[in-house]
Design an enzyme around this catalytic site. Structure first.
Site, PDB file in Angstrom:
ATOM      1  N   CYS A 112      58.040  36.023  38.961  1.00 53.73           N
ATOM      2  CA  CYS A 112      57.425  35.274  37.864  1.00 53.73           C
ATOM      3  C   CYS A 112      56.376  34.349  38.457  1.00 53.73           C
ATOM      4  O   CYS A 112      55.769  34.695  39.480  1.00 53.73           O
ATOM      5  CB  CYS A 112      58.485  34.520  37.058  1.00 53.73           C
ATOM      6  SG  CYS A 112      59.407  33.316  38.025  1.00 53.73           S
ATOM      7  N   ILE A 113      56.151  33.190  37.900  1.00 53.30           N
ATOM      8  CA  ILE A 113      55.074  32.318  38.370  1.00 53.30           C
ATOM      9  C   ILE A 113      55.349  31.752  39.755  1.00 53.30           C
ATOM     10  O   ILE A 113      54.455  31.642  40.584  1.00 53.30           O
ATOM     11  CB  ILE A 113      54.836  31.174  37.370  1.00 53.30           C
ATOM     12  CG1 ILE A 113      54.381  31.757  36.025  1.00 53.30           C
ATOM     13  CG2 ILE A 113      53.788  30.201  37.883  1.00 53.30           C
ATOM     14  CD1 ILE A 113      54.226  30.723  34.935  1.00 53.30           C
TER      15      ILE A 113
END
Length: 469
Positions: A27-28
């Site tokens: 993810c981020i």
């Protein structure tokens, strides 16, 4: 191959090798693993890696915090490991093998709310801003609001309700869409189902309590109340899952030649009937009971005890993923009582975790490597995103996490003792004060100060003693 090749090889070794990876994505800021045997992961050695900011396991996924360069790290990792990366949705699906029934239920609830949280936050900020301009009596000796003395700001206030109403009153539309999206069925049918729950033809849910007469559909030998479900969570969830399973059932038994006609027609009509005849009233009752129990805890004789327990244990709930249930409860409290005293405690818990990181930043001010994690984590936490702070710093050292829990409990007691109430769910950090009702902003600000000071001071005191040993 990039600059993280050696780190990627080391991480691959410590997670148990290629054969232990069922799925991986990112993810981020984090690598997300589904491991065939989670016990094979050497967490201590992974945490000791310089490139790793922390680790945690949630919803059946082993997550490794890398930071903003995670995409580059991920590319090197999949190349070194010889595994094929998959989407986050596929990882979530694979992760279910490591979850029990309770975990799957809460994971499903989290996945339903995740896509609509941004809209809820926007709605919360808008309602908070409207509070500031139409409910704070700051002008003409405290007798008028900004809207009272300005046609322009009165117009802005009126216009912004267009968005606020769309977010909160029409919430069942978003929930029904999100359920169909998660379950892989026809999303447009979910939207239509949601619209039937909030139709203007129905008596608005907010008007039911004061209505002298409730309109009905008259079928001759029985009648059904024409009640809307504006802002109602559980009726929307029950109706949406009914639509999902009806669609899957009819799609399975219907010949493909007539599937386009039969499946959507039967699924939607029957789910709308079920929603208004059975599920809506039942869901409304369930939601009311849940919100009444929670409200009794927050406002009753033992509200201080309730606040202390909730404030202390909310952060550990985040680790388990059980905190996702709070979204539904908050929204139900807002629908039933016009506000929530639960969400302010959640915002204070987030602030407390960030303050504990601030304490660690003070203790480690001469450690440049530690500050690379501390400072971004603290800022992120104060803006409502707690994972980097909790898993990257506080849980890693243990005592900051406990100090934050104590500070959160103290702040929660002040918040509940002064009846600090939010009009909506907002940003769960320092900006959260914008979602508090104007008459409680001062008392909530005091609680915020406690959530900042107590964890910071406790972390510094305990940290100095530990470092002195």
């Amino acid at each position: 191959m990039g600059k993280y090749v050696n780190d990627a090889k080391e991480l691959l070794l410590h997670v148990g090798g290629k054969e232990n990876i069922a799925a991986v994505s990112h993810c981020i800021t984090r690598m997300r693993f589904v491991l065939n045997d989670p016990s094979k992961a050497d967490v201590a050695k992974i945490d000791a890696m310089k490139v790793v900011k922390g680790t945690f396991t949630q919803s059946g996924q082993f997550q490794v915090i890398i930071g903003n360069t995670v995409s580059d790290f991920y590319n090197d990792f999949v190349a070194v490991a010889g595994v094929e990366g998959v989407s986050k949705e596929e990882v979530k699906s694979a992760a279910k093998q490591n979850q029990n029934v309770i975990q799957r239920i809460f994971t499903a609830l989290a996945e339903i709310f995740a896509p609509i949280i941004p809209a809820i936050i926007v709605g919360g900020l808008i309602l908070g801003f409207r509070n500031c301009i139409d409910s704070l009596y700051l002008f003409e000796n405290g007798t008028k609001t900004l809207c009272d003395i300005s046609v322009f700001w009165a117009g802005i206030d009126h216009f912004l309700w267009l968005i606020g109403e769309a977010v909160f009153h029409m919430l069942p539309v978003g929930i029904c869409w999100s359920v169909t999206k998660k379950m892989g069925t026809t999303q447009m049918l979910g939207i239509v189902l949601g619209l039937t729950l909030v139709s203007g033809q129905l008596l608005n849910a907010y008007g039911v309590a004061g209505a002298t007469e409730i309109p009905q559909w008259n079928f001759g030998f029985f009648q059904v109340d024409m009640i809307g479900y504006q802002a109602q969570v559980i009726p929307a969830i029950l109706a949406a899952f009914t639509l999902v399973y009806l669609e899957k059932f009819f799609r399975k038994i219907t010949p493909s030649v007539i599937s386009m006609i039969v499946v959507p027609f039967m699924s939607l009509v029957l789910s709308v009937v079920a929603a208004h005849f059975v599920l809506g009233p039942i869901g409304w009752k369930i939601g009311s009971v849940i919100s009444s129990v929670v409200y009794a805890g927050i406002s009753g004789q033992f509200k201080i005890v309730f606040a202390a327990i909730f404030g202390f244990f909310y952060a550990p709930l985040v680790i388990t993923g059980l905190h996702h249930m709070s979204n539904a409860i908050d929204l139900q409290l807002i629908a039933d009582f016009g506000g929530t005293m639960l969400w302010p405690m959640i915002a204070l818990s987030n602030i407390a975790q960030g303050s504990a990181v601030a304490g660690m930043a003070f203790l480690q001010k001469n450690d440049a490597e530690a500050q690379e994690v501390n400072v971004p984590s603290m800022i992120s936490c104060y803006l409502g995103v707690t994972e980097p702070a909790m898993f990257g710093v506080n849980l890693k050292h243990s005592y900051p996490f406990i100090c934050a829990m104590i500070g959160s409990a103290c702040a929660a007691v002040i918040s509940v003792a002064t009846n600090s109430t939010a009009t909506a769910i907002g940003v769960g950090g320092l900006p959260g004060i914008l979602s508090i009702m104007p008459q409680y902003m001062l008392t909530f600000a005091i609680a915020m100060v406690v959530a900042v000071v107590v964890p910071f001071v406790l972390t510094v005191i305990v940290g100095k003693k530990k470092m002195a040993k």
